[in-house]
Each structure stands twice: as structure tokens, then as C-alpha cells.
Scaffold this active site. Structure first.
Site, PDB file in Angstrom:
ATOM      1  N   CYS A 254       4.028   2.700  -2.750  1.00  0.00           N
ATOM      2  CA  CYS A 254       3.576   1.923  -3.971  1.00  0.00           C
ATOM      3  C   CYS A 254       1.830   1.812  -3.815  1.00  0.00           C
ATOM      4  CB  CYS A 254       4.361   0.752  -4.127  1.00  0.00           C
ATOM      5  SG  CYS A 254       5.952   0.825  -4.324  1.00  0.00           S
TER       6      CYS A 254
ATOM      7  N   GLU B 136       0.394 -12.137  -1.044  1.00  0.00           N
ATOM      8  CA  GLU B 136      -0.780 -11.516  -1.538  1.00  0.00           C
ATOM      9  C   GLU B 136      -1.576 -12.675  -1.922  1.00  0.00           C
ATOM     10  OE1 GLU B 136      -2.223  -8.373  -5.027  1.00  0.00           O
ATOM     11  OE2 GLU B 136      -0.228  -8.967  -4.989  1.00  0.00           O
TER      12      GLU B 136
END
Length: 349
Positions: free
Chosen positions: A99, A250
Site C-alpha cells: 500500500c 500513525e
């Protein structure tokens, strides 16, 4: 391949090149073929073709497999067909990094332009992975949302009720061009790509490293490559998949890199609207960042209605915001711990 060629036609036309003349073997304005590259990546390649080929050989034997099976399934043939269609005889690279592939393809093509090897590059990602087999695989590893009763609300990055991503497909491509070449032909310039970095977690086949250590290094390197410091950045297009682990990790990584400046950042994941395009995600998100810098409008994070204490940044919830960012980065992370970050600046003549 079809997604990539359609997106390629749109990107090159939007960039002001005369596609109709070239496709008709005419002499319209077009890059020097020897200084024109196509870098298109994919996470899986022709996945439906692979599935169909496996079914055919199982049910009907080897002679039933199409002679086009190999060229229709290879990852590099998206870029290869693009090179044929667009008369691009510079380097062609079919990147495959899950990805993160769109960011990797754009970053590697940018280095060709930066180093003066080519004038123009068409770069990004394409994916056509929607099939029962792919869905079953992601489902059984518990990566997908189970919100089947309300599919329009299923992709909800950074929301406390997120439970997985929504798989989608398509292509996102950008035209990269040296400033001299673009100005010389009077091109409209959306923004500048000024930095790119790639790192690897070397931690786990699917899970990110603790605290997003690999993502931290990647964002720091991309800023360094672009001659930037954390306080320069106004907007981050997050990888933001809508999975519990990715979004929290993240967020941690962004806070580590940006420190107190993290509270001034706008951070959004366009996957709340688009779903997760896997290998095409980074290319599409680069388009979103370029438009945000050009228009001054930051795209929102859709379906963010339940704040999560572990996701405590300004995610531009639900409504786009006029913010006129000057510097933005786009994050791309993939299975196997592969990371790629792009850094962009608003173009100012």
C-alpha cells in the site's frame, strides 16, 4: 492496466499535452520520448486475471488458460502499456510495495526528474483487486470493516468506532516535470514535489513497528530531503486506513516527529471517502495533496464522529476546510513494514 491508462489519459490531458494528436500519430506538443518515463506500481497486479486463470486450469486444464494470462497479470505491464501508448522511451518501472507503492513510484520517478535524466514522468499506482478471493483474504485476517449494515459509514479513519478498512480500486497518477520544462511550455503547475523518503520497519509482516518508529524515520528523512523542518508543515495526508492499529500508531508517529507543532497541523485521511485503494492509494492521495496546495482547500476525514483518545490531532472532521497550506506531506505505509513519504510545497512563481 485499464485503470492506469484511463488515469494516464486524464493526467496528461490535464497537464496540457495534446493526447489526441499523439494517439493519432500526429505531431502535437509532447515530451521528448527518450526523456519521458512511466512509473506505475501496483500491490497485486492483475489479480482478477490470476484468479480466473487458476479456476480455468483447475476446471478445464492447461489448454484453457489464455495466452494473454501472463501479460495481463504482470505488475509492470501497467507502466509498459502506458509507455507504448504515450511513446515514453525513458526508464519504466513497475514498483510493488503493497500500500506504499504509489508513493514509492512517484518518489522514484521524481528522482529521475531531479537528477536530469528525464524531463517528464507519469507516476503513481493502479489496482484492480476486488474479487471474492481478495476480500476473503483480508476478511479472514480481520483487516476489513464489518459495518455491512451501513456501508457508507464503514470507512471511518481515526474514529473511535473504526473497525477496519473498506477495499476499493482504481488509479491515481500525476505528471512530474522539471521546472524548466514546465515553465518553457507554459504549463499550469499545481505544486512542487520537494522531498521523498523510504524506510523499512524490519519488524512484522503486517503490523507497524511500535510507536511507528519506521514511519517516524521516513517522515524525518522526507523533510530533510526537502530542506524542511517540522514547523514548516501545515497539512498531512495520512495513510489513515481506518484500522485500529494503523491510525493510532500513525498518530503516535506524527506526534513524535512534530512535537508541539503537531497541535497546529491539519491531518486528514481521504480514505474515509475513497476507501483503501491498496496500491493505488498513494497516487490518488498525491493528487489530493496537489489540489489542496493549489486551491487552499484541505480535504476532510469523513465519518469522524466519535473522538478517540489515542487519535488526538486535528483530522479536519467531516467538512473540508479553507486553510491555504504552504507545505504538505503524504504518508504511505504497507505490509512488510515498507514506508514512503512525499513532501510537497505550494508553487509560487
Amino acid at each position: 492496466m485499464q485503470f492506469a491508462l484511463f488515469a494516464g489519459d486524464e493526467a496528461l490531458t490535464d497537464a496540457g499535452f495534446d493526447l489526441s494528436a499523439v494517439l493519432a500519430d500526429g505531431d502535437g506538443p509532447w515530451p521528448d520520448p527518450d526523456r519521458f518515463s512511466v512509473y506505475i506500481g501496483s500491490g497485486i497486479g492483475g489479480f482478477p486475471e490470476i484468479v480466473e486463470g487458476a479456476v480455468r486450469i483447475h476446471e478445464q486444464g492447461p489448454s484453457s488458460v489464455s495466452p494473454f494470462f501472463i501479460p495481463s497479470s504482470l505488475i509492470d505491464l501497467a507502466g509498459g502499456n502506458g509507455a507504448i501508448r504515450y511513446r515514453a522511451r525513458g526508464p519504466s518501472l513497475g514498483v510493488c510495495t503493497a500500500c506504499a507503492v504509489g508513493n514509492h513510484a512517484i518518489g522514484e520517478a521524481w528522482k529521475l526528474v531531479r537528477d536530469g535524466e528525464v524531463d517528464v514522468a507519469l507516476a503513481g499506482g493502479a489496482e484492480a483487486s476486488l474479487s471474492p478471493l481478495a476480500l476473503a483474504g483480508f476478511m479472514n485476517m480481520r483487516a476489513l470493516s464489518q459495518r455491512n449494515d451501513a456501508p457508507d459509514l464503514a470507512s471511518r479513519p481515526f474514529d473511535a468506532q473504526r473497525d477496519g478498512f473498506v477495499m476499493s480500486e482504481g488509479s491515481g497518477l500525476v505528471v512530474l516535470e522539471s521546472l524548466e520544462h514546465a515553465v518553457g511550455r507554459g504549463a499550469r503547475i499545481y505544486c512542487e514535489l520537494v522531498g521523498y523518503a523510504a524506510t523499512t520497519d524490519a519488524h512484522h509482516i503486517t503490523a507497524p513497528s511500535p510507536g511507528g518508529e519506521g514511519a517516524v524515520r521516513c517522515m524525518e528523512k522526507a523533510l530533510y530531503q526537502g530542506g524542511l523542518v517540522p514547523a514548516d508543515v501545515d497539512y498531512i495526508n495520512a495513510h489513515g486506513t481506518s484500522t485500529p492499529t494503523n491510525d493510532a500508531t500513525e498518530t503516535q508517529a506524527i506526534r513524535t516527529v512534530f512535537g508541539v507543532h503537531a497541535d497546529k497541523l491539519l491531518v486528514s485521511s481521504t480514505k474515509g471517502v475513497t476507501g483503501h485503494l491498496l496500491g493505488a492509494a498513494g497516487g490518488l492521495e498525491a493528487v489530493a495533496v496537489a489540489k489542496a496546495l493549489h486551491t487552499g482547500i484541505v480535504p476532510p476525514t469523513a465519518n469522524l464522529t466519535h473522538p478517540d483518545p489515542d487519535c488526538n490531532l486535528d483530522y479536519v472532521p467531516n467538512v473540508a476546510r479553507a486553510a491555504h497550506p504552504r507545505v504538505a506531506i503524504s504518508n504511505g505505509f504497507g505490509f512488510g513494514g515498507t514506508n514512503a513519504v512525499l513532501a510537497f510545497k505550494r508553487y509560487e512563481e
